[in-house]
Design a protein around this motif. Structure first.
Motif, mmCIF file in Angstrom:
data_model
loop_
_atom_site.group_PDB
_atom_site.id
_atom_site.type_symbol
_atom_site.label_atom_id
_atom_site.label_comp_id
_atom_site.label_asym_id
_atom_site.label_seq_id
_atom_site.Cartn_x
_atom_site.Cartn_y
_atom_site.Cartn_z
ATOM 1 N N SER A 7 -62.680 31.972 -22.680
ATOM 2 C CA SER A 7 -62.210 30.655 -23.645
ATOM 3 C C SER A 7 -60.188 30.493 -22.635
ATOM 4 O O SER A 7 -59.419 31.256 -23.215
ATOM 5 C CB SER A 7 -61.878 30.775 -24.786
ATOM 6 N N GLU A 8 -60.465 29.277 -22.174
ATOM 7 C CA GLU A 8 -59.089 28.830 -21.683
ATOM 8 C C GLU A 8 -58.336 28.654 -22.600
ATOM 9 O O GLU A 8 -56.861 28.911 -23.010
ATOM 10 C CB GLU A 8 -59.313 27.713 -20.774
ATOM 11 N N ASP A 9 -59.183 27.559 -24.147
ATOM 12 C CA ASP A 9 -58.159 27.729 -25.161
ATOM 13 C C ASP A 9 -57.953 28.153 -25.710
ATOM 14 O O ASP A 9 -56.437 28.550 -26.325
ATOM 15 C CB ASP A 9 -59.571 26.466 -25.824
ATOM 16 N N TYR A 10 -58.495 29.664 -26.060
ATOM 17 C CA TYR A 10 -57.861 31.015 -26.900
ATOM 18 C C TYR A 10 -57.451 32.298 -26.168
ATOM 19 O O TYR A 10 -57.004 32.697 -26.857
ATOM 20 C CB TYR A 10 -59.135 30.803 -27.640
ATOM 21 N N GLY A 11 -58.383 31.603 -24.614
ATOM 22 C CA GLY A 11 -57.114 32.539 -24.097
ATOM 23 C C GLY A 11 -57.795 33.673 -24.306
ATOM 24 O O GLY A 11 -57.517 35.574 -24.606
ATOM 25 N N GLU A 12 -58.993 34.176 -24.134
ATOM 26 C CA GLU A 12 -59.781 35.576 -25.014
ATOM 27 C C GLU A 12 -61.293 35.231 -24.316
ATOM 28 O O GLU A 12 -61.759 33.932 -24.445
ATOM 29 C CB GLU A 12 -59.798 36.444 -25.847
ATOM 30 N N THR A 13 -61.946 36.359 -24.605
ATOM 31 C CA THR A 13 -63.931 36.685 -23.842
ATOM 32 C C THR A 13 -64.390 36.661 -25.157
ATOM 33 O O THR A 13 -63.639 36.788 -26.529
ATOM 34 C CB THR A 13 -63.476 37.738 -23.408
ATOM 35 N N MET A 14 -65.265 35.298 -25.444
ATOM 36 C CA MET A 14 -66.180 35.116 -26.063
ATOM 37 C C MET A 14 -67.221 34.770 -25.827
ATOM 38 O O MET A 14 -67.439 35.169 -24.943
ATOM 39 C CB MET A 14 -65.325 33.430 -27.325
ATOM 40 N N PHE A 15 -68.367 34.813 -27.652
ATOM 41 C CA PHE A 15 -69.511 35.032 -27.215
ATOM 42 C C PHE A 15 -70.232 34.083 -27.997
ATOM 43 O O PHE A 15 -69.559 33.153 -28.813
ATOM 44 C CB PHE A 15 -70.294 36.203 -27.944
ATOM 45 N N ASP A 16 -71.351 33.517 -27.123
ATOM 46 C CA ASP A 16 -71.874 32.361 -27.619
ATOM 47 C C ASP A 16 -73.576 32.374 -27.227
ATOM 48 O O ASP A 16 -73.574 33.783 -27.006
ATOM 49 C CB ASP A 16 -71.466 30.517 -26.850
#
Length: 441
Positions: free
Chosen positions: A25-34
């Motif tokens: 995620s560019e917005d949160y600056g971290e790897t995320m899961f969906d």
């Protein structure tokens, strides 16, 4: 499933097997899961049909058992795959995960048949009142063995509750299926219940709490046309579930009776002031809230749609003109329908509010009017709110000549105990000041 939202944009919704998707995620600056839909050839969902006819999702085919433990809302860890919904639109081809479907749910055939009023049963208008101040019209009918109650809920007025008659006794068994409520996607049930009035330390007020019971037994008088609870803690619960309380209507110690037009032809109970918003210093008027009981001084219920109210400012009848209230008034208006809601007027249950844009407001009065079918008008006593130089209060020179209390239904109470009441102070010049107060034991 295709859902046209507006002309140039169509949304497509799909039930699908979803799999865990990892992204940065560019917005949160971290790897995320969906979750994203699995490939078409793998998008197969299996269900188990049990011997009793119930149907449940076969979790073992896509990521293991994800049954939610009792008392929790979500499993401790989501599976790598689950059943969900996704959508995309013609204006934006990005796929969005909309919601989880039934990864933690099971399904059973519903064979319930809603209560029905048999043909030939004549229904007549009665009144229901309860300990919380409810006043509503219901319809009641009987045959040799049963009594039928309907219009217990506004959204499903034809749904009925059935009681078993045995002489002067009417027994209403719990868990009666009343029908399907499509506007909210709920089933509607009648639950017999009990109620308890307890003090809530957090809210600092008394609250009614409801509990399920097997039945409610009422005294039935066919000659007087009355139903009264034998147990003062009894309750009628119009509910969205069969097995736990999530109610639409909660009637505490309900009393039901038939009334005549002659009994209704009397002075309405006095309204009382509830609150206000003062935006006069910003040039935007004074908004006032009033409670108008839909009953008369003898305790008989009046149809809300046949009630009106007049407003008095500094002792004079307020005329609402079209140039000041262009969204609500044609020509001029002095009697406002209690059920009317518009731009500067609002009605909800027994509450009405309206905005005043006059300058120099010191006293605002309100009285209600009942208009019967013959065109006769019955007027309540005037209720007043005093404002001194824009500040709420009463003049020091005014002595209080009398004080009395009324309950939330507008009925005078000689010796008020714990609960919510309206304290009315009568001044030397006849002005009344109403205050909502909570009395504790």
């Amino acid at each position: 499933m295709e859902d046209a939202w507006w002309a140039d944009n169509t949304f497509y919704y799909y039930a699908s097997l979803m799999e865990e998707y990892e992204y940065y995620s560019e917005d949160y600056g971290e790897t995320m899961f969906d979750y994203r839909p699995v490939a078409d050839e793998e998008n197969v969902i299996y269900y188990i049909i049990n011997e009793d006819g119930s149907v449940e999702l076969d979790n073992s085919t896509f990521g293991g058992d994800v049954t939610v433990p009792e008392g929790e809302y979500y499993p401790a860890e989501l599976p790598s795959q689950l059943l969900g919904m996704y959508y995309y639109s013609t204006n934006n081809p990005t796929i969005y995960w909309n919601s989880v479907a039934d990864y933690a749910q099971s399904y059973s055939p519903f064979e319930g048949k809603a209560n029905e009023i048999p043909e030939g049963v004549e229904m007549e208008t009665w009144v229901l009142k309860d300990a919380q101040g409810t006043n509503r019209f219901i319809t009641v009918g009987t045959d040799a063995e049963h009594i039928y109650l309907s219009n217990l809920n506004d959204r499903l007025p034809d749904a009925c509750v059935i009681g078993d008659l045995n002489g002067s006794e009417a027994t209403f068994k719990t868990a009666q299926y009343m029908g399907w409520l499509p506007s909210l996607s709920y089933f509607m049930w009648f639950l017999a219940g009990t109620a308890e009035h307890l003090y809530d330390n957090g809210l600092e007020e008394y609250i009614w709490y409801g509990y399920m019971a097997d039945e409610v037994v009422m005294n039935y008088d066919p000659e007087a046309k009355t139903l009264s609870c034998r147990d003062e803690n009894s309750a009628f619960i119009i509910n969205s579930q069969r097995d736990y309380i999530y109610y639409f209507n909660f009637y505490v110690h309900p009393e039901m009776f038939c009334q005549t037009q002659e009994q209704m032809n009397a002075q309405p109970a006095q309204p009382y002031f509830y609150g206000y918003y003062d935006f006069t210093e910003y040039g935007d008027g004074l908004g006032l809230y009033w409670y108008i009981p839909n009953e008369n001084v003898n305790g008989y219920i009046l149809p809300w749609e046949d009630m009106y109210y007049e407003v008095y400012v500094n002792g004079g009848l307020m005329v609402f003109y079209e140039d000041e209230y262009p969204w609500d008034v044609v020509d001029e208006m002095t009697e406002v329908p209690c059920s009317y809601s518009g731009y500067d007027f609002y009605s909800s249950s027994n509450m009405v509010d309206f905005w005043l844009y006059s300058e120099g407001i010191e006293v605002v009065g309100l009285r209600s009017i009942y208009l019967n079918p013959d065109g006769d008008k019955f007027y309540s006593d005037m209720a007043e709110k005093v404002f001194i130089s824009g500040i709420e209060g009463i003049e020091n020179s005014q002595e209080v000549k009398d004080v009395y209390f009324t309950n939330m239904a507008g009925i005078r109470v000689a010796n008020p105990q714990h609960g919510l009441y309206i304290k009315t102070s009568v001044l030397e010049d006849g002005t009344t000041i109403n205050q909502k107060i909570m009395l504790h034991k």
